[in-house]
Scaffold this active site. Structure first.
Site, short mmCIF file in Angstrom:
data_model
loop_
_atom_site.label_atom_id
_atom_site.label_comp_id
_atom_site.label_asym_id
_atom_site.label_seq_id
_atom_site.Cartn_x
_atom_site.Cartn_y
_atom_site.Cartn_z
N LYS A 176 -123.66 57.26 -14.17
CA LYS A 176 -124.05 56.21 -12.83
C LYS A 176 -124.95 56.18 -12.88
O LYS A 176 -126.54 56.90 -13.51
CB LYS A 176 -123.11 57.83 -12.19
CG LYS A 176 -124.09 57.88 -10.61
CD LYS A 176 -124.14 59.28 -9.81
CE LYS A 176 -124.86 58.11 -8.33
NZ LYS A 176 -124.72 59.56 -7.61
N GLU A 221 -131.04 63.35 3.15
CA GLU A 221 -130.56 63.71 2.69
C GLU A 221 -132.35 65.07 2.24
O GLU A 221 -133.44 64.87 1.72
CB GLU A 221 -131.23 63.25 1.07
CG GLU A 221 -130.89 64.19 -0.02
CD GLU A 221 -129.82 63.65 -1.09
OE1 GLU A 221 -129.76 62.34 -1.20
OE2 GLU A 221 -129.32 63.82 -2.59
C1 ISC Z 1 -130.01 55.41 -2.89
C2 ISC Z 1 -130.03 55.96 -1.85
O1 ISC Z 1 -128.90 56.62 -1.15
C3 ISC Z 1 -128.10 58.46 -1.86
C4 ISC Z 1 -128.06 58.86 -1.34
C5 ISC Z 1 -127.08 59.27 -0.58
C6 ISC Z 1 -125.68 58.35 -0.81
C7 ISC Z 1 -125.75 57.02 -1.48
C8 ISC Z 1 -124.66 56.21 -2.43
O2 ISC Z 1 -123.99 56.45 -1.73
O3 ISC Z 1 -124.52 55.39 -3.02
C9 ISC Z 1 -126.91 57.44 -2.70
O4 ISC Z 1 -127.07 58.51 -3.50
C10 ISC Z 1 -130.78 55.01 -0.57
O5 ISC Z 1 -130.06 55.49 0.40
O6 ISC Z 1 -131.56 54.28 -0.60
#
Ligand code: ISC
Length: 415
Positions: A176, A221
């Site tokens: 990932k 988060e």
């Molecule tokens: C990297 C970001 O979100 C992260 C946090 C929640 C969901 C995310 C996703 O679904 O890709 C990302 O991992 C951003 O908002 O810039």
């Protein structure tokens, strides 16, 4: 310094500095700072540990008269750290002159000053011993309007980077990687950021709304919280749009919960948070299944972690241990960091870095700086959004997801 309880129920943001607000709030509770008595700057791979060491030293010598005794009372610093070891952005811990705080319905004000002589007995100066005066709330203003355009990475280039990341994942290089892009605009108005942060707080009350040294945003988060020996975090990864009507909205949340692509992306983020936090805890529990977290602009998959501190770490020690999680970097961490640096092609600055506060006892609350923008001294506003890429990610869908994630900050700047 002195902390005293106050009988205050009015919102905190109208009392913040209009140009350069210092804010950390969720559902109206948190801390708002005014002025600056000290700034601890750091950079490079040891930026968090250097700041943590300087903070521990400062706290050990502080003369504290804390009549409230809650996390966030007494000596407090607001902080924002660069995402990457190689970043040109400075990381900061800022100690304000006045902190106005609210927690569990209790309100307080702290006034902090630096000792001027070499006599340690002067640590509490006469000025700091006075009961602090809190400023009157300012009248509401319109949000400053910023027009955003893609930064160095065009939408097409972003899609190409996602496709390349998927190729590398399929080739077995990594599982990932999180790829971000920027929007850039210019802030002209003189009235600064207080109206912007107010708009974020009104529109996204369930997020951590922050403004620290020009970094402004509304992050859902929680990187890590430390509260009297208790540790908690909220891991997010996996995203879908809100549905138009109630039924379609519920359906979308259900699909998100069942989507193998999102479950995989999420599981990697949880594993990275658990494996880095666990060595510091006597006990750490994760919600057994991810749940869907509803935000006004999107749904996320979420897992809450709760535990008990096992080794006396401060909030900053834990920030150092867990950053960067797979929610913002990828898995395995080292390959993901090299891949994102190469494929994104820009310095993330403080985006996706830790943002929050720490107090003199080591308690603190830190979020991952997401759904945010950095406003530089020359008025340049750079907003950031990224997505976790796994083997079945589709470039067009990831680009659309960045647009959803930009929405809070674009709207808070009048877009
Ligand atoms: C990297 C970001 O979100 C992260 C946090 C929640 C969901 C995310 C996703 O679904 O890709 C990302 O991992 C951003 O908002 O810039």
């Amino acid at each position: 310094m002195r902390t005293v309880a106050v009988d205050e129920t009015e919102p905190l943001i109208p009392r913040a500095d209009p140009r350069n607000p210092l804010v950390w709030l969720r559902r109206g509770e948190g801390v708002v700072g005014l002025g600056e008595v000290l700034r601890i700057e750091s950079s490079g791979p040891t930026r968090v540990e250097d700041a943590a060491a300087a903070w521990t030293e400062l706290a050990a010598h502080a003369d504290v008269d804390d009549r409230v005794g809650l996390p966030g009372t007494g000596l407090v610093a607001f902080g924002a750290f660069a995402f990457a070891d190689e970043s040109a952005a400075t990381s900061v811990l800022l100690v304000p002159e006045i902190v106005m705080g609210r927690r569990d319905g209790r309100a307080w004000v702290t006034r902090i000053s630096l000792a001027t002589g070499d006599d340690e007995a002067q640590d509490v100066s006469d000025e700091a011993s006075e009961d602090p005066v809190i400023p009157e709330p300012a009248p509401r203003r319109k949000v400053p309007r910023v027009t955003f355009a893609p930064g160095s990475v065009t939408p097409d280039a972003y899609e190409a980077a996602v496709a390349e990341a998927v190729r590398r994942i399929d080739a077995g290089d990594l599982s990932k990687v999180v790829l971000a892009r920027q929007l850039v605009g210019e802030l002209h108005e003189d009235d600064g950021l207080r109206a912007t942060i107010n708009r974020l707080a009104e529109d996204y009350p369930d997020t951590w709304v922050f403004a620290v040294d020009g970094l402004i945003g509304a992050s859902p988060e929680t990187l890590v919280r430390v509260d009297h020996g208790q540790v908690s975090a909220r891991v997010l990864a996996g995203t879908t749009a809100r549905g138009a009507g109630e039924a379609s909205d519920r359906e979308r949340a259900a699909q998100l919960l069942e989507s193998p692509k999102n479950r995989e992306e999420h599981a990697l983020a949880v594993a990275s948070a658990v494996s880095t936090l666990e060595p510091h805890t006597a006990r750490l529990d994760a919600s057994p299944e991810p749940f869907t977290l509803q935000l006004p602009n999107l749904w996320h998959l979420a897992t809450d972690l709760k535990g008990t501190l096992g080794d006396g770490s401060t909030a900053l020690d834990l920030v150092r241990a867990v950053h960067p999680t797979a929610a913002v970097a990828g898995t395995p961490r080292k390959v993901a960091l090299a891949t994102l640096a190469e494929l994104e092609g820009f310095d993330r600055g403080r985006y996706a870095g830790p943002v929050g506060w720490v107090d003199g006892d080591g308690d603190g609350e830190w979020a991952i700086a997401l759904r945010c923008a950095q406003v530089d001294a020359d008025g340049t506003v750079t907003a950031y959004a990224g997505c976790g890429i796994v083997h079945d990610s589709a470039p067009a869908a990831e680009l659309a997801e960045t647009v959803m994630k930009f929405q809070p900050i674009v709207e808070a700047f009048g877009g």
